[in-house]
Design a protein around this motif. Sequence first.
Motif, PDB file in Angstrom:
ATOM      1  N   ASP A 295     164.852  40.375   3.070  1.00  0.00           N
ATOM      2  CA  ASP A 295     164.994  40.097   4.500  1.00  0.00           C
ATOM      3  C   ASP A 295     166.462  40.282   4.897  1.00  0.00           C
ATOM      4  O   ASP A 295     167.360  40.002   4.098  1.00  0.00           O
ATOM      5  CB  ASP A 295     164.576  38.639   4.763  1.00  0.00           C
ATOM      6  CG  ASP A 295     164.183  38.368   6.205  1.00  0.00           C
ATOM      7  OD1 ASP A 295     164.771  38.979   7.122  1.00  0.00           O
ATOM      8  OD2 ASP A 295     163.300  37.521   6.422  1.00  0.00           O
TER       9      ASP A 295
ATOM     10  N   HIS B  47     167.561  38.458   7.231  1.00  0.00           N
ATOM     11  CA  HIS B  47     167.862  37.090   7.674  1.00  0.00           C
ATOM     12  C   HIS B  47     167.485  36.088   6.589  1.00  0.00           C
ATOM     13  O   HIS B  47     166.552  36.328   5.812  1.00  0.00           O
ATOM     14  CB  HIS B  47     167.074  36.772   8.949  1.00  0.00           C
ATOM     15  CG  HIS B  47     167.183  37.846  10.002  1.00  0.00           C
ATOM     16  ND1 HIS B  47     166.317  38.921  10.055  1.00  0.00           N
ATOM     17  CD2 HIS B  47     168.082  38.024  10.998  1.00  0.00           C
ATOM     18  CE1 HIS B  47     166.670  39.713  11.064  1.00  0.00           C
ATOM     19  NE2 HIS B  47     167.745  39.205  11.653  1.00  0.00           N
TER      20      HIS B  47
ATOM     21  N   ASP C  76     166.225  33.103   7.048  1.00  0.00           N
ATOM     22  CA  ASP C  76     165.006  32.372   7.438  1.00  0.00           C
ATOM     23  C   ASP C  76     164.990  30.954   6.875  1.00  0.00           C
ATOM     24  O   ASP C  76     163.951  30.436   6.492  1.00  0.00           O
ATOM     25  CB  ASP C  76     163.737  33.103   6.964  1.00  0.00           C
ATOM     26  CG  ASP C  76     163.457  34.382   7.738  1.00  0.00           C
ATOM     27  OD1 ASP C  76     164.184  34.660   8.709  1.00  0.00           O
ATOM     28  OD2 ASP C  76     162.504  35.085   7.380  1.00  0.00           O
TER      29      ASP C  76
HETATM   30 MN   LIG Z   1     164.201  39.128   9.225  1.00  0.00          MN
END
Ligand SMILES: [Mn+2]
Length: 303
Positions: A136, A138, A140
Motif C-alpha cells: 500500500d 498508505h 492505513d
Molecule cells: Mn492506499
Amino acid sequence: MDMLTPMPKYTLFGFKNPRYADARIVVLPVPYDSATTYKSGAREGPHAIIDASRNMEYYSEELDLEINGSDIYTMDELEPDLGSPERMSARVEKEVGTIIDDAKVPLLIGGDHSIAIGSIIAFGKRFNDFSVLHFDAHSDSREEYMGSRYCHACIMARARDHCDSCYSVGVRSIYKEGAELYGDDILFRKDMHGMSSEEIADKIKKKTKDRIYLTVDLDVLDPSEMPSTGTPEPDGLRFRELASILAGVLSEKSLIGMDFNELSPIGGFVAPNFLAAKLIFLTLCYAFYSKERRQPSSHDKGI
Ligand SMILES: [Mn+2]
C-alpha cells in the motif's frame, strides 16, 4: 445446454466454473466503496478487473506455465450493505469464513480497501499463526477516521486487532505518530530505493510467518502505471518490481487468502484494469501453479 461458440464466461479469466467442491481458489467480487474518504469509484473495480481478465492470455512465458481454471471458482458479486462499514465488514467476514471452512483459498476483488477488514477478521478467528502482508502507498493505521473504525484508513489497525504479525510494504504516506508507532512493521518506499526485488523479498520473508494473508492496495504502484485509484501517491512501485517481489515471497510462503482492491476505473482507459488482472494472474501462478514452489498447504488449519 451450452452454446457452441460463447464469449468467455463472466468469471475471473473467463473460465467455466468447476464444481464448487473441486475448487481450490474461490473468487469473491465485492463491489463496495462506501468506506472511501476521497474519490469513490472502486465499486466498479471488480467488474472492470473480471472483464479485462476474460480478454488476456492464461499462459505465462515467464514461468512457461498455462492455467485452465479447473480449480478456480468465481462467486457472484457480494451485495453491498450500505448500512455502515461495520455491517459490510461483518457480511464479508461471514462469506470469507464459509470459504475458509470449506478448506478453500478466498481471493477477494474490491471494492475499496475496507473489504479486507472482514476477510482478515475471518482468518484471525480461525488461524493463530499467520501474517498479514500489506502492499500500500498508505499505512492505513489510524484507529479511527471520519467517525469510523472500519474505513479504508483503518485497515491495518483492525488487522492488528486480529493478527500479531502485520507487515506493510511500499508505504510513502503516513502521519507522524503512525510512523513512530508502527515503523518497525513497515518497509517504507524511501528505504526500498536501491534495494533489489530479491533483497526486498528476502526482507519480507524474514518479517513474516509461513502462512500469509496478502492484501494489495493497487495504489502501492506508481500512478504512471496505475492511475486508476482513489488516493494516488507518487513514487510508487513499478509493476515488474511488485511482481518480482511477490514471486520471491510466494515461492516459499503459503498463501492462505488474498484481496486486491482500490481499482477505481477511468472510463475508456482500460490499461490499469488489465494491469490488475495480470497481477492477480501472476500472483496465483507464483503461489499455486509454479513448478518452482512447493505445493501449498492451504487446508491445514492453524487452530
Ligand atoms: Mn492506499
